[in-house]
Structures are given as structure tokens and as C-alpha cells.
Write an enzyme that holds these catalytic residues in place. Sequence first.
Site, PDB file in Angstrom:
ATOM      1  N   GLY A   1      -0.530   7.945   1.200  1.00 58.03           N
ATOM      2  CA  GLY A   1      -0.756   7.874   2.638  1.00 58.03           C
ATOM      3  C   GLY A   1       0.443   7.413   3.446  1.00 58.03           C
ATOM      4  O   GLY A   1       1.601   7.696   3.113  1.00 58.03           O
ATOM      5  N   ILE A   2       0.165   6.696   4.511  1.00 52.74           N
ATOM      6  CA  ILE A   2       1.205   6.243   5.425  1.00 52.74           C
ATOM      7  C   ILE A   2       2.221   5.365   4.713  1.00 52.74           C
ATOM      8  O   ILE A   2       3.436   5.499   4.906  1.00 52.74           O
ATOM      9  CB  ILE A   2       0.574   5.490   6.613  1.00 52.74           C
ATOM     10  N   GLY A   3       1.744   4.446   3.871  1.00 53.66           N
ATOM     11  CA  GLY A   3       2.651   3.529   3.200  1.00 53.66           C
ATOM     12  C   GLY A   3       3.687   4.234   2.354  1.00 53.66           C
ATOM     13  O   GLY A   3       4.875   3.882   2.369  1.00 53.66           O
TER      14      GLY A   3
ATOM     15  N   GLY B   1       0.811  -1.218   0.000  1.00 44.25           N
ATOM     16  CA  GLY B   1       0.000   0.000   0.000  1.00 44.25           C
ATOM     17  C   GLY B   1       0.833   1.251   0.000  1.00 44.25           C
ATOM     18  O   GLY B   1       0.552   2.201   0.741  1.00 44.25           O
ATOM     19  N   ALA B   2       1.875   1.288  -0.842  1.00 42.15           N
ATOM     20  CA  ALA B   2       2.856   2.377  -0.789  1.00 42.15           C
ATOM     21  C   ALA B   2       2.638   3.455  -1.839  1.00 42.15           C
ATOM     22  O   ALA B   2       3.525   4.286  -2.064  1.00 42.15           O
ATOM     23  CB  ALA B   2       4.266   1.798  -0.926  1.00 42.15           C
TER      24      ALA B   2
ATOM     25  N   TYR C   1     -14.518  -3.545  10.691  1.00 48.18           N
ATOM     26  CA  TYR C   1     -13.185  -2.950  10.633  1.00 48.18           C
ATOM     27  C   TYR C   1     -12.408  -3.149  11.933  1.00 48.18           C
ATOM     28  O   TYR C   1     -11.257  -3.618  11.896  1.00 48.18           O
ATOM     29  CB  TYR C   1     -13.279  -1.466  10.280  1.00 48.18           C
TER      30      TYR C   1
ATOM     31  N   SER D   1      -4.612  -0.636  14.524  1.00 51.66           N
ATOM     32  CA  SER D   1      -5.349   0.604  14.776  1.00 51.66           C
ATOM     33  C   SER D   1      -5.804   0.623  16.227  1.00 51.66           C
ATOM     34  O   SER D   1      -5.960  -0.427  16.866  1.00 51.66           O
ATOM     35  CB  SER D   1      -6.572   0.671  13.850  1.00 51.66           C
TER      36      SER D   1
END
Length: 364
Positions: free
Chosen positions: A20-22, A16-17, A172, A146
Site C-alpha cells: 500500500g501507501i507505506g 507499514g511498508a 476509526y 485521514s
Amino acid sequence: MERGLDIRNSTVMVTGATSGIGREVAKTLAGKGAHVVLAVRDLHGGAMAAEAIRKAFPEAVVEVGPELRLDDAASIRAFADTYRKQQRPLHVLVNNAGANYISDGVTADGVPLLTQVNYVGPYMLTRLLEPCLRAAGHARVVNVSSVTHRYGVIGNPAAFLSSSNSTVGGQYPATKLANVLFTYELQRRYGTQGIQACAVDPGSVATAIYRDSKLFSAQPLKWIIEKLYAPPWDGAAAVVHVASAPSWGAPAPPRGRSRMLAEWPPHMDLQQTPQWFFARGLFALPIITHFRGPGEGLLNQLRMYGWAAKALTLSALDWPLRRVTNGAWGSGTTAVPSAPTSYDRGLSTALWDLTADKCGLSRE
């Protein structure tokens, strides 16, 4: 216990790069000298992310792997097969990719899409890359969880893997609890063989994960997220820390009144099976970490609502506190207790075994 790591010249894979965070994790680790592999579903987006990283750090070594769709078992197998055939080690695997507000569809194996993307996909990828992690001599698996895992419920692992309506408190949070259960089971099984695992709460971060939510895309919550939640570069800090720190130090002992903790530590000795969960800033405070989790009855419901109100308040204060103090307060990442349920050995073992069956992998 965990052995030291030198992130320089280590091979790091970040899922997931593309944003965002990734993306920020990949960028920062590349800047620290790691050889970074971007594991993404959007190859064009991955190429753009790689180019941006090289622009920021001209000496960075970054590559885009083949397409990785965590919602597709065949894609995960193909990706892992390609990497294994290269016969190179993998020192750090960052399972960052995740989703929240997606459709209620299921995979060909009957797994709800959200459960597949957030939990089953990372589980399958990690298991298939095990030979590469072993080849590193000592490796790390970092699972991004999370704060919501603290009110997640997985009463029946089989139902969790087959129905999106089986979890009290929402799907979630249940998937994020599953991330932690997987982390601890992975540590128990592979920790003595050179593969260490941890879970990390990145805190409140303004990313695209809220985009498709009717609740969080409307005022006033939209304003809170846009103005008070941390930008991705700040939210990546906790993940970067646990991926690159030479040592994780001692894990935090569990907290909370729970049946599964009654025999601690004989069944779960911290020296033999350390279990690391990390949080940063206000998310590491006892007011958050000592929550015992949801329960039955009116009193427990009221306690749950009270904790949720405190958590929401702290989520809106966490980034502003760092910003106004120039990082003097709330910047540290520390090992903290995870939800009491996450230490349930019977639950984590059952979830591991049933997930292995779903993925066509050995339970061992």
C-alpha cells in the site's frame, strides 16, 4: 519555524511498508537518495518490499528493521531499543501503519486494538525514538491521518483509551483525530527542540484497509474503490511530499466555529507553535476543509450528512481528475486547516498525558 531538509542521505523510517501507501512511500524516498528503514510486522513481506525497491533503484539503501507489532507494547519497546543501541540519528519518521476493520479485542493494557494500532502504537514508537530524532539535529515526524478525522469525536480521552464504544461517529475517525491531536501536541512540545511534526491526509486510495469491511467489500462501493480510488503509488504522493520537501512553508490557520478556537491566536500563535496539516487534490478544497465537525441537534446532523455526501463524491472524482488531466489538476499538496476539534489544546494535552501513562512513559 521549520528548518530545511535534504532528503538525500537522510535516514527515514516508514512503518507499514510491506504494501500500500507505506511501500510506495519507502520506494519513492529510497529513489530520492534516503536511507530507508522498513518498520514492519511481517519480516518476510518486508524483505520482499526491500528487494523490489532495490530492483527499481539499484543504488537504493534500504533495510528491514526487527519485527514491529504496533498492537504489542513489548514489540514496540524492543524495536525502539534495538534502533537506539545503533546510536544513529533518525531524520524522518513516517507513522503510516494503520488498520480499520479489526476485532473488538483489547491489549494487555486494556486499550482497544484499533486505538492501539492507529494511535497508541505510533505515539509510543515516536516517544521511544525521541533520542534518535534529536540526534538528527532537525527531524520530522509525519503522521498519516485521514479525511475521516473531520467527523471524529473524542469526548473523553480516558474512555477513548479504554473502550471501543465510547466514540460518537465511529472508532476509526476518532483514532485519526487522535493522530492530529498528537501531532500538534508533539509540535508544541518538541518544535523548538528541532523535531517538527505534521499530519497528512493521503486522500482516497485503493488499499487493503477496505478488505475486511462488509460495507466497502460489497457493490457498489467495492467498484468505486477499485475503479475510482487512486492506486497506492499515487496515494503516496502527499506523504512523500511532506517527508521530503525542503521546507513546509506556512501552516494554514484553523477554521470553524468552536469553543476551543475562541481565543485564537493568543494561546496558539502560529509563529511560535505552527501546526501543519496537509491534503492533496480535491481533499484540500474548502468544501472539505471548512467543515465544522459533528454537533448535536437535527440541523447539525443534516449538515453532517450533507458534508459526508460531498466528501464521498469528491473522493470518487479525485483520482479520475488527475488521471484524465495527466496530473495537471489535483496533484498539488498544500497546508490546509484540520478539524476545529484538533486545535483543542486542553484535549490534546489530556490525551498526551493519559497515553503516556498507558505506555509507562513520562508525561514531559
